[in-house]
Design an enzyme around this catalytic site. Structure first.
Site, short mmCIF file in Angstrom:
data_model
loop_
_atom_site.label_atom_id
_atom_site.label_comp_id
_atom_site.label_asym_id
_atom_site.label_seq_id
_atom_site.Cartn_x
_atom_site.Cartn_y
_atom_site.Cartn_z
N ASP A 1 -18.06 30.87 -2.51
CA ASP A 1 -16.95 30.34 -1.53
C ASP A 1 -16.67 28.85 -1.76
O ASP A 1 -15.60 28.33 -1.67
CB ASP A 1 -17.21 30.75 -0.25
CG ASP A 1 -17.06 32.30 0.02
OD1 ASP A 1 -16.67 33.04 -0.88
OD2 ASP A 1 -17.48 32.68 1.07
N THR B 1 -11.75 25.72 -9.49
CA THR B 1 -11.24 25.90 -7.96
C THR B 1 -11.44 27.40 -7.76
O THR B 1 -11.41 28.17 -8.97
CB THR B 1 -9.62 25.50 -7.99
OG1 THR B 1 -9.37 25.44 -6.44
CG2 THR B 1 -8.84 26.17 -8.68
N THR C 1 -24.10 35.71 -2.69
CA THR C 1 -24.13 37.07 -2.81
C THR C 1 -24.84 37.57 -4.31
O THR C 1 -25.47 38.53 -4.17
CB THR C 1 -22.51 37.76 -3.25
OG1 THR C 1 -21.78 37.49 -2.02
CG2 THR C 1 -22.35 39.06 -3.75
N GLN D 1 -0.35 20.36 -3.65
CA GLN D 1 -0.73 21.72 -3.40
C GLN D 1 -0.54 22.83 -4.50
O GLN D 1 -0.84 23.94 -4.25
CB GLN D 1 -0.12 22.09 -1.96
CG GLN D 1 1.55 22.06 -1.92
CD GLN D 1 1.83 22.38 -0.52
OE1 GLN D 1 2.33 23.59 -0.28
NE2 GLN D 1 1.39 21.32 0.29
#
Ligand code: ASP
Length: 347
Positions: A95, A170, A18, A282
């Protein structure tokens, strides 16, 4: 080489994403800029006392299409032009930026210069863009020196006023400018009126060692995220994927999984066949501690390796990198248990 009178010479590598988009004056659609004319879009770049050079991928890549071959392209540009520049800024889609920054942190062994990834949530051609500030500050960080040495000789991500170690980062938000976080490691710098470097948390310079670039990845890996109700059929199919060399299990909490007998049997059978299983949590932050609860004992005794506080992005790139580097299972496991580029903490 730096021209006389210039404070630093830097290379900007534009891969896509972007950040490099502007409105086409004819169609009104967003199109990638011709990076040779970047200073028409960011005139502030002319005010730096640095010598800025750039290379652009052609065609540019949306970061969802990035794969190990593209990491090799990025690392090869840095390798080929390593002696020419004092630092590198990589413009990349947000991303998969954390995957690429993690991968490059393992590829660029003995790195002694800054490699700063950045991008933006809004295109650089839009008035409210976050891309200008991200680009300008990433350049300043890549040029910064501490006692004559690069201030941050690491692969990092700079985004929205925070500099983090690439393999600790992240992507957290597809909406906010504050898109990235470093859940298990302090930010390397925080930016307000001043750029404040957290010097104790930045890797020391690797003086005297030559840059070594590792270019082989083995992509025969998988990630399996556990969920309540997971079936034997699913676990069995993943573990019996043709050529699977390593599996990352994203477990609950501090590394916990169901205690069903079949679950332990499936893992053990795969490990006995020579497979490697890495346990990462997780949860967004925190570390795996196998053996802390009964629900991780089964994995511990089957020979599952603890991923400690690895992010998901760092775990998959580290596993692909180690499987590419070593054929011996023991060497791969040894590597998983070590910090190669500051990606894990030892409690
Ligand atoms: N899809 C874009 C990319 O990752 C999104 C972005 O740059 O933020 O390439």
């Amino acid at each position: 080489m730096k021209k006389p009178g210039k404070e630093a010479s830097l290379l900007i590598i534009y891969t896509g994403g972007t950040i490099g988009m502007v409105h086409d004056p004819v169609t009104g659609s967003l199109v990638p800029i011709d990076f040779r004319y970047i200073s028409d879009h960011v005139p502030e770049l002319k005010k730096f006392g640095y010598e800025l050079h750039s290379v652009s991928f052609d065609p540019v890549i949306d970061s969802s299409n990035i794969d190990p071959a593209v990491w090799v392209r990025m690392a090869s540009i840095i390798e080929d032009r390593y002696d020419e520049f004092e630092g590198f800024v990589v413009l990349h889609g947000t991303d998969t930026m954390a995957y690429s920054a993690s991968a490059l942190s393992f590829m660029l062994e003995n790195l002694n210069k800054p490699v700063i990834f950045t991008g933006s949530q809004l295109p650089i051609g839009l008035l409210r863009t976050d891309g200008k500030e991200n680009l300008i500050t990433a350049i300043e960080i890549a040029a910064a020196k501490t006692n004559g040495n690069p201030a941050v000789p690491e692969v990092c991500i700079y985004f929205d006023n925070k500099l983090s170690r690439g393999n600790r980062t992240t992507k957290l938000s597809a909406e906010h400018f504050d898109a990235f976080s470093s859940p298990n490691y302090p930010y390397l710098a925080e930016v307000g009126l001043h750029i404040r470097y957290n010097r104790n948390d930045i890797a020391p310079p690797q003086k005297g060692s030559k840059l070594v670039v590792n270019k082989i990845f083995n992509t025969n890996v998988a990630i399996l995220k556990l969920f309540p109700g997971i079936t034997r059929n699913l676990v069995h199919s993943v573990l019996n994927t043709k050529n699977l060399k390593g599996l990352i299990i994203e477990t609950f909490g501090s590394g916990n999984a169901p205690t069903y007998d079949w679950f332990g049997e499936e893992l053990l059978r795969y490990i006995k066949k020579g497979g490697i299983i890495l346990n990462v949590t997780q949860c967004h932050g925190g570390s795996v501690e196998m053996g802390l609860y009964e629900t991780s004992r089964q994995m511990l005794s089957a020979g599952v390796v603890s991923g400690k506080d690895l992010t998901s992005e760092a775990s998959v790139t580290k596993l692909m990198y180690l499987l590419g580097k070593y054929t011996s299972r023991e060497e791969v496991i040894k590597g998983l248990n070590r910090s190669l580029a500051g990606e894990i903490s030892f409690l």
